[in-house]
Design a protein around this motif. Structure first.
Motif, short mmCIF file in Angstrom:
data_model
loop_
_atom_site.label_atom_id
_atom_site.label_comp_id
_atom_site.label_asym_id
_atom_site.label_seq_id
_atom_site.Cartn_x
_atom_site.Cartn_y
_atom_site.Cartn_z
N TYR A 295 13.45 37.98 1.60
CA TYR A 295 13.45 39.32 1.60
C TYR A 295 14.23 40.20 1.67
O TYR A 295 15.16 39.74 2.42
N LEU B 136 16.12 43.72 1.70
CA LEU B 136 15.45 45.26 2.26
C LEU B 136 16.84 45.95 1.21
O LEU B 136 18.14 45.96 1.73
N ALA C 278 11.67 45.44 0.36
CA ALA C 278 10.85 46.58 0.58
C ALA C 278 12.71 47.92 0.71
O ALA C 278 13.58 47.02 0.79
N LEU D 244 8.61 54.62 3.67
CA LEU D 244 8.93 52.96 3.06
C LEU D 244 7.76 52.17 1.74
O LEU D 244 6.61 52.47 2.61
N TYR E 123 7.14 48.46 -0.17
CA TYR E 123 7.47 47.07 0.79
C TYR E 123 6.11 46.54 -0.17
O TYR E 123 4.51 46.45 -0.36
N LEU F 157 8.82 45.67 10.01
CA LEU F 157 8.14 44.31 8.70
C LEU F 157 8.77 43.47 8.94
O LEU F 157 8.12 42.16 9.22
#
Lengths: 544, 417
Positions: free
Chosen positions: B233, B235, B276, B282, B284, B319
């Protein structure tokens, strides 16, 4: 919501008021240039009873070209043959536009005189000096400034005389063009008092009318030319008596001590000795031995027509001449063409009381004869063999520039034309025009750019982001202390709660640096140098 | 539109007429009228034929810093000559003309074509559009100019640059631990046998297959099947504060480069990567693998612009429920102006994620564009160090990324924390 509505109404009201005022202002300007009321008179190009179309038609029938001047008499300066040109001004009903110009002394002035600007008067004077002939017919209008140039003044007050037409009213007055006044015998002019035109008759020895010189000559009507109105039974039969009918007139005065533009000034017609002038305009005549507030009006003999010439003979070949008459309407169709006006079968100028009731008919008069003789003298050819015929370049110019026009926007056209003539005839205006052209050229030179050549420009806008205000904040000892204490807390793995609960002594031992410990515990004022030293120490703290 | 020459001719004509009127000179007035008439007649003769324009690009998508080859085909479709026609292809100011010219002066006969070729360098990521094509025609005496556009656009996407990332720095500490991990039929770090290959210097001795050595006489090593790391992931902080610095060097620009590079690296290893982006909202992209995901990520990163002030904790709160348990999380943020970062990181670490904070040093980016007093700079740096120390104390791996530092060089710091 209600307040918003009120605000909206107020705004709309203000807007409406503003635009109403603007509209009124605009209309007040437009009204000067658009003849909304459609009132016009004394025009040679209209055929109402109070216009002068009959006179113009007679001139055209004589084979003389007629032109109108709608802009400004400044154009007279451009006339190539003034000797064979006659300028006729009947009624100056509008004042001139007050525009700046040079006066005779070379200073800048705004035209304040009646009717015509100094430049226009100069143009008329120069036209006459160059051999031109001018006829000025006016009463209460704005012809005063022209008259003054020749030492003559329009009194501007209504004149009454005993020689008025009784069938009509006291406004219609007889004017006999002769040196002595004529009188009345009952309701008509006493024939014993009728004399002849002092100059045209040849009584003064020189300056006789050209038709007088042809008097008695036998010829067909076609050959009579400009003297055709004197043709009778196959010969020219000139008669120098003129009984002219005037309407609502004023008086002319010679200004004492003033020498006009022409040296030979003669009075051609006068009133009777019993004429009066209504000075205060109250419609009543109060006269006495002296003029005072109780008897303000004047009485006696007054001038009705004055002629000024370059030479005593008034020979057009030797210089110009100008004739002033105290009535603007002397040549209107109703008087000039009284037969057409009175004709009940075919009234040429609309219905009137004479046509319908056979009352108030215009009496027989010599206005046409006088006017045509005036034209004949001015424009007759002086070449041998062309006696009686108009000269080759003969032109009569009717000044319409000071008449309100009947066509919509005709006045606007005239004004624009006037401005054009002003800017191309008046010295100051020409100077301004040159300046304007120069500025226009400069403006084009500076402002007008050709389209830029296309070119790709690589441009990345560099921008910075930061808060310069915080820089000073981060230089303050309180902030530095806070940062330092956070470092101490982090370095020792303490939570906020643990750190806050820690006794000062323990904190001092944790810091293990007397200077920093003092800085941490004892808030105080630090100089710049001290702060710099503390920051350096904080930076080094905890590395070992 | 009149040219300067036309304006001069017109003004000169008017001036000659007026001066001619002033001095009663007919010849001068006629000359002035001739000037005016010349202008009027010329203004009737304008325009050009029907021109068709077609643009061809070497690529629709390319990486930041790459070259784009453009070819413009101009064809005269009318039955008359175009006269003097200038053609100019409008290109974004952010692109640099590397060779050739994006304009040409043409006089095409009916049906004739001309090609304009040029090369652009694209130093900025983003979505760009080339066009429209501007046309400018002049009449014979250059008294009038007509300008018009052919509304022909070509859209291109400039992806962030992909930097080389060394595997050693990003190796998972716990391979094949997580739910959903799969064995990939590619050589790499793992436990299952993949194949034998010849020994190359640097191979660990423990991988040498001694039996094979004994059999063949050559040193052979065992290769293992690579275990998937599972979902990764990323961010990316795209808040307004991320614009600090110059257009080419700022936390966001470096963040997009690092996000793209990390995504490229992990997707190449057939891992799943999620992205993201948080700014004022946001965005994603759920975890996925393959080229399609790679393209999606690059497209998303190309269109990122700094705006908004969304806190990190709002992102993690939203998330974290969707994150695969124990999967690595990369947070790319300067950590400026957001007090929720420590709590968010602590939360993620507490959930068992392996959190790496890649933090471009915004203070040093700011220093590129504004003059920060030395003492303020030192205190700001101290505060930043405190912040990063707090994050490291929360259990995250923290990388303090300086503006002049390469990505791989920055990633080496992972081991330092």
């Amino acid at each position: 919501m209600l307040e918003d509505l009120n605000l909206n109404y107020r705004r709309i009201g203000l807007q409406a008021a503003f635009w109403s005022v603007m509209l009124v202002l605009l209309l007040s300007i437009l009204i000067n240039f658009v003849n909304v009321t459609n009132t016009n008179q004394l025009s040679a190009y209209d055929d109402d009873w109070n216009d002068m179309s009959a006179f113009r038609q007679d001139i055209k029938d004589m084979g003389i070209q007629t032109n109108s001047l709608v802009s400004s008499p400044l154009l007279l300066a451009d006339i190539e043959d003034p000797r064979n040109t006659t300028y006729i001004l009947a009624g100056v009903e509008r004042d001139t536009l007050s525009l700046p110009q040079f006066d005779s002394d070379g200073f800048i002035t705004i035209a304040a005189e009646d009717g015509y600007s100094p430049s226009e008067i100069d143009a008329i004077v120069e036209f006459v000096d160059a051999g031109g002939t001018a006829l000025i017919l006016d009463d209460y209008g704005f012809a005063g400034s022209i008259a003054q140039a020749y030492g003559v003044r329009y009194t501007g007050y209504q004149l009454f005389d005993t020689t008025y037409v009784q069938e009509l009213d006291y406004n219609y007055i007889w004017m006999c063009v002769q040196a002595t006044p004529c009188g009345m015998n009952g309701s008509s002019i006493d024939p014993d008092t009728i004399s002849v035109h002092e100059r045209w008759s040849g009584a003064s020895g020189e300056g006789a009318h050209p038709c007088k010189l042809m008097n008695g000559q036998s010829m067909p009507l076609e050959d009579a030319g400009l003297c055709a109105h004197h043709w009778n039974n196959g010969e020219i039969s000139y008669n120098a008596t003129y009984q002219m009918l005037l309407n609502n007139i004023t008086a002319l005065e010679l200004i004492p001590g003033v020498n006009g533009a022409l040296s030979e000034v003669s009075i051609r017609a006068v009133t009777s000795n019993e004429a009066t002038v209504d000075v205060n305009g109250d419609g009543e005549i109060w006269v006495g031995n002296e003029v005072n507030s109780e008897t303000p009006d004047l009485w006696g003999q007054f001038n009705l027509s004055i002629e000024a010439c370059a030479r005593k003979s008034c020979d057009p070949g030797e210089g110009g001449r100008i004739v002033f008459m105290a009535d603007g309407s002397a040549l209107i169709n109703a008087i000039y063409d009284y037969e057409g006006f009175n004709d009940p079968n075919n009234p040429l100028y609309g219905t009137n009381e004479c046509v319908t009731n056979n009352t108030k008919c215009i009496p027989e008069n010599d206005n046409r004869k006088w006017a045509l003789d005036f034209i004949a003298e001015a424009l007759m050819s002086s070449k041998i063999g062309e006696e009686g015929q108009p000269s080759e370049n003969a032109v009569v110019i009717f000044d319409e520039s000071r008449h309100p026009q009947n066509a919509l926007f005709a006045d606007t056209y005239n004004t624009v034309y006037f401005l054009l003539v002003y800017f191309t005839g008046e010295g100051l205006a020409m100077l301004l025009l040159f300046l304007g052209l120069f500025i226009a050229f400069e403006a084009v030179l500076i402002k007008k750019r050709d389209p830029e050549p296309w070119r790709h420009v690589f441009s990345i806008i560099y921008y910075g982001f930061g808060d310069a205000n915080r820089y000073t904040y981060y230089a303050k000892s309180d902030k530095i202390r806070q940062v330092f204490l956070s470092k101490v807390r982090n370095q020792n793995g303490l939570s906020r709660e643990e750190f806050h609960a820690m006794p000062a002594r323990e904190l001092v031992s944790l810091i293990n640096d007397p200077v920093l410990a003092k800085f941490a515990i004892e808030p105080g004022k630090y100089s710049l140098e001290q702060t710099v030293a503390v920051v350096k120490r904080i930076k080094a703290w905890g590395r070992t | 539109m009149w040219t300067r020459k036309a304006s001069f001719t017109f003004t000169g004509g008017i001036a000659l007429i007026l001066i001619g009127m002033m001095i009663a000179n007919l010849q001068m007035m006629i000359l002035g009228l001739t000037f005016i008439a010349f202008i009027v007649v010329n203004s009737w003769i304008s325009g050009h034929g029907d021109v068709e324009v077609q643009r061809t690009l070497s690529a629709d998508n390319l990486y930041k810093g790459d070259d784009l080859y453009v070819e413009l085909l101009v064809t005269n479709r009318s039955n008359r000559n175009t006269q003097l026609l200038e053609v100019y292809d409008n290109i974004p100011h952010e692109m640099k003309l590397r060779s050739g010219l994006n304009q040409m002066r043409l006089n095409l006969k009916p049906g004739e074509s001309a090609r304009i070729r040029y090369v652009l360098r694209c130093p900025l990521r983003g979505h760009f559009s080339i066009g429209p094509v501007s046309l400018r025609s002049r009449n014979t005496f250059n008294l009038g100019v007509d300008e018009m556009y052919v509304d022909h656009h070509s859209d291109i996407v400039i992806f962030p640059q992909i930097k080389e990332v060394e595997e050693a720095f990003l190796r998972s500490r716990t391979p094949k631990m997580y739910t959903g991990a799969t064995t990939l039929r590619t050589p790499g770090q793992g436990s299952e046998f993949y194949s034998l290959r010849e020994y190359v210097p640097g191979d660990p001795f423990k991988n040498i297959n001694w039996k094979a050595f004994a059999r063949t006489g050559d040193l052979m090593v065992n290769e293992k099947c690579r275990d998937a790391v599972t979902d990764l992931y990323i961010l990316l902080d795209s808040r307004d504060i991320a614009r600090i610095g110059t257009v080419l060097k700022n936390p966001l620009e470096m963040g997009t480069v690092s996000a793209a590079s990390l995504a490229a690296f992990f997707l190449k290893r057939r891992d799943s990567v999620a992205l993201a982006i948080f700014d004022d909202s946001l965005a994603y992209l759920p975890p996925d693998t393959g080229d399609k995901q790679y393209f999606k990520i690059l497209s998303a990163l190309a269109g990122v612009s700094p705006k908004g002030t969304m806190p990190l904790q709002a992102v993690t709160n939203s998330l974290s429920g969707r994150f695969s348990r124990g999967s690595p999380v990369f947070i790319i943020s300067s950590c400026e102006g957001d007090g929720t970062v420590p709590a968010a990181v602590r939360d993620l670490v507490g959930r068992g994620h392996e959190v790496t904070v890649l933090s471009p040093s915004s203070i040093d980016f700011e220093r590129l564009v504004s003059r920060i007093p030395r003492m303020s700079y030192e205190v700001l740096k101290l505060e930043r160090q405190n912040r990063l120390t707090t994050l490291a104390g929360s259990g995250a791996m923290v990388i303090d990324w300086m503006p002049d530092m390469d990505l791989s060089q920055a990633l080496m710091q992972v081991r330092g924390y």
